[in-house]
Design a protein around this motif. Structure first.
Motif, mmCIF file in Angstrom:
data_model
loop_
_atom_site.group_PDB
_atom_site.id
_atom_site.type_symbol
_atom_site.label_atom_id
_atom_site.label_comp_id
_atom_site.label_asym_id
_atom_site.label_seq_id
_atom_site.Cartn_x
_atom_site.Cartn_y
_atom_site.Cartn_z
ATOM 1 N N SER A 245 -9.890 10.301 -3.784
ATOM 2 C CA SER A 245 -11.116 10.204 -4.510
ATOM 3 C C SER A 245 -10.748 9.692 -5.708
ATOM 4 O O SER A 245 -10.127 9.973 -6.526
ATOM 5 N N PHE A 246 -11.728 8.765 -6.338
ATOM 6 C CA PHE A 246 -11.633 8.000 -7.372
ATOM 7 C C PHE A 246 -12.249 8.903 -8.642
ATOM 8 O O PHE A 246 -12.006 9.010 -9.754
ATOM 9 N N HIS A 247 -12.747 10.356 -8.031
ATOM 10 C CA HIS A 247 -12.964 11.275 -8.908
ATOM 11 C C HIS A 247 -11.784 12.277 -9.430
ATOM 12 O O HIS A 247 -11.852 13.074 -10.488
ATOM 13 N N GLY A 248 -10.935 11.840 -8.812
ATOM 14 C CA GLY A 248 -9.491 12.717 -9.042
ATOM 15 C C GLY A 248 -8.619 12.829 -7.616
ATOM 16 O O GLY A 248 -8.870 13.596 -7.003
ATOM 17 N N ALA A 249 -7.519 12.093 -7.822
ATOM 18 C CA ALA A 249 -6.896 12.230 -6.632
ATOM 19 C C ALA A 249 -6.000 13.485 -6.428
ATOM 20 O O ALA A 249 -6.122 14.210 -5.483
ATOM 21 N N ILE B 128 -2.476 -0.306 -7.911
ATOM 22 C CA ILE B 128 -2.404 1.020 -8.634
ATOM 23 C C ILE B 128 -3.776 1.109 -9.299
ATOM 24 O O ILE B 128 -4.152 0.364 -10.235
ATOM 25 N N ILE B 129 -4.517 2.366 -9.257
ATOM 26 C CA ILE B 129 -5.672 2.620 -9.908
ATOM 27 C C ILE B 129 -5.404 3.984 -10.862
ATOM 28 O O ILE B 129 -4.779 5.033 -10.169
ATOM 29 N N THR B 130 -6.019 4.346 -11.739
ATOM 30 C CA THR B 130 -6.130 5.648 -12.449
ATOM 31 C C THR B 130 -7.226 6.450 -12.093
ATOM 32 O O THR B 130 -8.482 5.811 -12.511
ATOM 33 N N THR B 131 -7.665 7.624 -11.431
ATOM 34 C CA THR B 131 -8.563 8.279 -11.061
ATOM 35 C C THR B 131 -9.092 9.225 -12.410
ATOM 36 O O THR B 131 -8.505 9.133 -13.338
ATOM 37 N N GLU B 132 -10.179 9.778 -12.095
ATOM 38 C CA GLU B 132 -10.839 10.500 -13.166
ATOM 39 C C GLU B 132 -10.095 11.476 -13.843
ATOM 40 O O GLU B 132 -10.334 11.935 -15.081
ATOM 41 N N ASP B 133 -9.199 12.329 -13.221
ATOM 42 C CA ASP B 133 -8.465 13.429 -13.462
ATOM 43 C C ASP B 133 -7.210 12.939 -14.276
ATOM 44 O O ASP B 133 -6.100 13.569 -14.509
ATOM 45 N N GLY B 134 -7.111 11.697 -14.461
ATOM 46 C CA GLY B 134 -5.693 10.839 -14.837
ATOM 47 C C GLY B 134 -4.491 10.626 -13.909
ATOM 48 O O GLY B 134 -3.518 9.736 -14.216
ATOM 49 N N SER B 135 -4.884 11.084 -12.505
ATOM 50 C CA SER B 135 -3.758 10.754 -11.767
ATOM 51 C C SER B 135 -3.711 9.516 -10.894
ATOM 52 O O SER B 135 -4.929 9.111 -10.816
ATOM 53 N N HIS B 136 -2.878 8.945 -10.361
ATOM 54 C CA HIS B 136 -2.880 7.579 -9.898
ATOM 55 C C HIS B 136 -3.318 7.762 -8.508
ATOM 56 O O HIS B 136 -3.209 8.859 -7.729
ATOM 57 N N SER B 137 -3.793 6.692 -7.889
ATOM 58 C CA SER B 137 -4.269 6.574 -6.792
ATOM 59 C C SER B 137 -3.871 4.976 -6.197
ATOM 60 O O SER B 137 -3.574 4.279 -7.274
ATOM 61 N N LEU B 138 -4.182 4.638 -4.900
ATOM 62 C CA LEU B 138 -4.153 3.270 -4.763
ATOM 63 C C LEU B 138 -5.337 2.564 -4.066
ATOM 64 O O LEU B 138 -6.218 3.435 -3.575
ATOM 65 N N TYR B 139 -5.592 1.358 -4.154
ATOM 66 C CA TYR B 139 -6.633 0.507 -3.845
ATOM 67 C C TYR B 139 -6.456 -0.204 -2.882
ATOM 68 O O TYR B 139 -5.432 -1.348 -3.042
ATOM 69 N N HIS B 140 -6.549 -0.481 -1.683
ATOM 70 C CA HIS B 140 -6.385 -1.302 -0.581
ATOM 71 C C HIS B 140 -7.249 -2.382 -0.333
ATOM 72 O O HIS B 140 -8.583 -1.968 0.060
#
Length: 226
Positions: A27-31, A6-18
């Motif tokens: 996008s790491f700029h904001g999921a 789990i990662i936190t993107t630039e807008d504060g929402s989570h994403s996942l890194y495979h």
């Protein structure tokens, strides 16, 4: 899934890194910003507006993943009193241990969406489930090349991993399959703006538009069936 983080993107929402693909799910700029822009605003809202504000839409998604796009579609359905029938495919579902840590309802600012998000992931596969009166979900644990249906759709969310990571998901044959899954006037939308993708979409019959991308990304692509 030890290779998923789990990662936190630039807008504060989570994403996942495979870690295996060395690729993020969003996008790491904001999921959240990316999904709203590409799939909701340039996809379902665009289709609904140009189609005269119908009260029902059939959506097909390639890549259920974290369920963020489905959650945003459910939110859109409830806010607009629009019936959305949402079909999605995902050959490799995520573990609930990961899903339960994602902060999408909080990032959207609607805690009541937490229950909807949980239902999206706990609903039975291969059956149509009514999440509420505005949103039904049909999840298929399959790959696009193996997806078999006589149903046709109004909007297609193409949210597979990037072409340089999984090129086999972006072939001209699969773009043709996407085209054949859509009704006249339907919309195909994706975050990618690769030149080869645009050429392939045109070759199978789409009218192709290059649009401004979400924050941090210059362009995206939309295809229309005319």
């Amino acid at each position: 899934m030890d290779n998923i983080k789990i990662i936190t993107t630039e807008d504060g929402s989570h994403s996942l890194y495979h870690e295996g693909l060395k690729e993020t799910y969003h996008s790491f700029h904001g999921a959240l910003q990316e999904s709203v822009h590409v799939f909701i605003e340039k996809g379902v809202r665009f289709w609904r507006t140009k189609s005269g504000l119908p009260k029902q839409v059939d959506i097909f998604e390639v890549g259920f993943g974290t369920g963020l796009n489905a959650l945003l579609a459910a939110q859109f359905a409830m806010e607009n009193e629009l019936k959305i029938n949402f079909t999605t495919i995902e050959p490799f579902p995520l573990d609930m241990g990961i899903i339960n840590q994602l902060n999408y309802a909080t990032s959207i600012g609607q805690d009541d969406l937490k229950d909807v998000f949980e239902q999206l992931h706990t609903s039975e596969w291969e059956n149509t489930i009514d999440i509420n009166k505005y949103f039904s979900l049909h999840k298929c644990k399959t790959k696009l090349e193996d997806f078999d249906t006589s149903k046709r759709f109004d909007v297609l969310f193409f949210d597979a991993f990037a072409p340089n990571k999984q090129a086999e998901l972006w072939t001209v044959d699969l773009m043709l399959k996407c085209f054949n899954l859509l009704r006249d006037g339907a919309v195909f939308t994706t975050y990618s703006a690769k030149g080869q993708l645009k050429r392939d979409l045109k070759s199978v019959g789409f009218e192709v538009e290059t649009l401004p991308g979400p924050p941090g990304k210059k362009e995206m692509v939309r295809g229309i069936v005319n």
